[in-house]
Design an enzyme around this catalytic site. Structure first.
Site, PDB file in Angstrom:
ATOM      1  N   GLN A  92      40.057  35.691  36.597  1.00  0.00           N
ATOM      2  CA  GLN A  92      40.652  36.925  37.418  1.00  0.00           C
ATOM      3  C   GLN A  92      42.010  37.369  37.028  1.00  0.00           C
ATOM      4  O   GLN A  92      42.767  36.813  36.858  1.00  0.00           O
ATOM      5  CB  GLN A  92      40.618  36.615  38.977  1.00  0.00           C
ATOM      6  CG  GLN A  92      41.246  37.566  39.779  1.00  0.00           C
ATOM      7  CD  GLN A  92      41.153  37.191  41.085  1.00  0.00           C
ATOM      8  OE1 GLN A  92      40.959  35.993  41.626  1.00  0.00           O
ATOM      9  NE2 GLN A  92      41.497  37.952  42.036  1.00  0.00           N
ATOM     10  N   HIS A 143      37.530  42.042  43.351  1.00  0.00           N
ATOM     11  CA  HIS A 143      36.731  42.948  42.929  1.00  0.00           C
ATOM     12  C   HIS A 143      35.537  42.614  42.251  1.00  0.00           C
ATOM     13  O   HIS A 143      35.242  41.303  41.920  1.00  0.00           O
ATOM     14  CB  HIS A 143      37.638  43.739  41.793  1.00  0.00           C
ATOM     15  CG  HIS A 143      38.017  43.044  40.488  1.00  0.00           C
ATOM     16  ND1 HIS A 143      39.265  41.913  40.750  1.00  0.00           N
ATOM     17  CD2 HIS A 143      37.835  42.710  39.293  1.00  0.00           C
ATOM     18  CE1 HIS A 143      39.403  41.329  39.535  1.00  0.00           C
ATOM     19  NE2 HIS A 143      38.497  41.820  38.782  1.00  0.00           N
TER      20      HIS A 143
END
Length: 114
Positions: free
Chosen positions: A94, A100
């Site tokens: 990430q 997301h």
């Protein structure tokens, strides 16, 4: 605290190739694609990681997943298939501290993903 790049995209402070948006999410093409088609689906609400989800956020994550097939269809991936990925934390890859969903397709995916 400064805004993440995703918050700046939502606020239209940074240009992005937005392909879908509604009251809860924004989807746009990734600027560092790992496949011929690579979109990101993000909640408008700033949530850094899965651990930061609150009970009232379950509908946000559900909405992201429910909209993914329509976004994939819009991108021409329905028949060939696509992969959905959430990288959660630094060791998972990430890079932006804003939850997301990666929607990846346009080529054959391998397993394990690495």
């Amino acid at each position: 605290m400064s805004k993440t790049i995703f918050e700046r995209i939502i606020a239209r402070e940074i240009a992005a190739d937005i392909i879908y948006e509604d009251d809860h999410i924004v989807a746009f093409m990734d600027i560092k694609p790992v496949a011929p088609t690579h979109a990101l689906i993000i909640p408008r609400k700033a949530i850094a990681r899965l651990e930061d989800l609150q009970p009232e956020d379950h509908s946000i994550l559900g909405h992201m997943l429910m909209k993914a097939p329509a976004i994939a269809a819009q991108l021409g991936l329905s028949e060939s298939g696509y992969r959905l990925v959430i990288n959660n934390g630094r060791d998972a890859g990430q890079e932006v501290a804003h939850l997301h969903l990666h929607l990846i397709g346009g080529r054959r995916m391998t397993w394990p993903p690495g």
